[in-house]
Enzyme design. Structure first.
Site, short mmCIF file in Angstrom:
data_model
loop_
_atom_site.label_atom_id
_atom_site.label_comp_id
_atom_site.label_asym_id
_atom_site.label_seq_id
_atom_site.Cartn_x
_atom_site.Cartn_y
_atom_site.Cartn_z
N HIS A 104 28.90 -26.27 -1.25
CA HIS A 104 28.02 -27.40 -1.53
C HIS A 104 26.56 -26.93 -1.60
CE1 HIS A 104 26.91 -31.81 -0.87
NE2 HIS A 104 25.75 -31.19 -0.76
N GLU A 105 26.13 -26.18 -0.59
CA GLU A 105 24.74 -25.73 -0.54
C GLU A 105 24.45 -24.65 -1.57
OE1 GLU A 105 22.89 -27.72 0.91
OE2 GLU A 105 24.47 -28.71 2.04
N HIS A 109 23.76 -26.21 -4.86
CA HIS A 109 22.37 -26.67 -4.99
C HIS A 109 21.47 -25.50 -5.42
CE1 HIS A 109 22.71 -30.80 -3.73
NE2 HIS A 109 23.30 -30.47 -2.59
#
Length: 176
Positions: A79-80, A83
């Site tokens: 998820h990170e 980003h």
């Protein structure tokens, strides 16, 4: 109280972060410079991609990782990193944080594109939010720092839901 992950587990998280970053380079045929990984996030978020000026980093919550290590390794890490990839490909201000570009990266990672997790936070140290005392005709109210700053900058006003009166700041009175 939960103890944060140890240095061995931190090394596993950093290695997983690096694997996803390298995978992104292979998928998108573009260099994705490594960013520092910190284990200093508190509260209810398991991870955060952060950009300040021209510096980026990924922050993880070592207490949430300790309590839900495998779930965070499989979900929070991609998820990170997604980003980070979206930031490198599109910039921060051109796309929505969890928009189609981010979802596309998550699909390329073969990771679940869920935006939030529902972790039990029992035993996890939380962030202490300062509260500022406001009043109306019928009661006192505790406004968060963010709302207090909005009022102070004259960018917004808040009203009591019960009596409808505008909330007034009570200077010098600060609640922890």
């Amino acid at each position: 109280m939960i103890e944060p992950i140890d240095s061995e587990q931190q090394a596993l998280v950093v290695a997983a972060t690096e694997r996803y970053r390298c995978l992104a380079e292979t998928i998108y045929l573009r260099r994705m410079p490594a960013v520092p990984v910190h284990f200093n996030l508190r509260g209810g978020s398991a991870g955060m991609f952060q950009v300040k000026g021209n510096r980026a980093c990924i922050r993880y919550n070592p207490w949430l990782f300790a309590k839900y290590f495998s779930e965070n390794l499989a979900g929070t890490v991609p998820h990170e990193v997604a980003h980070l990839v979206v930031h490198r490909l599109h910039g921060l201000h051109r796309v929505k944080p969890h928009g189609p570009e981010w979802q596309g990266v998550m699909a390329a990672f073969d990771a679940d594109p869920s935006v939030t997790s529902d972790f039990d936070l029992t035993g996890i140290p939380g962030r202490q939010q300062r509260r500022f005392r406001y009043a109306c005709a019928c009661r006192d109210h505790a406004l968060s720092t963010r709302r207090h700053n909005t009022v102070q900058r004259r960018q917004g006003r808040y009203q009591c839901r019960a009596c409808g009166e505008e909330l007034r700041y009570q200077p010098g009175v600060l609640d922890p």
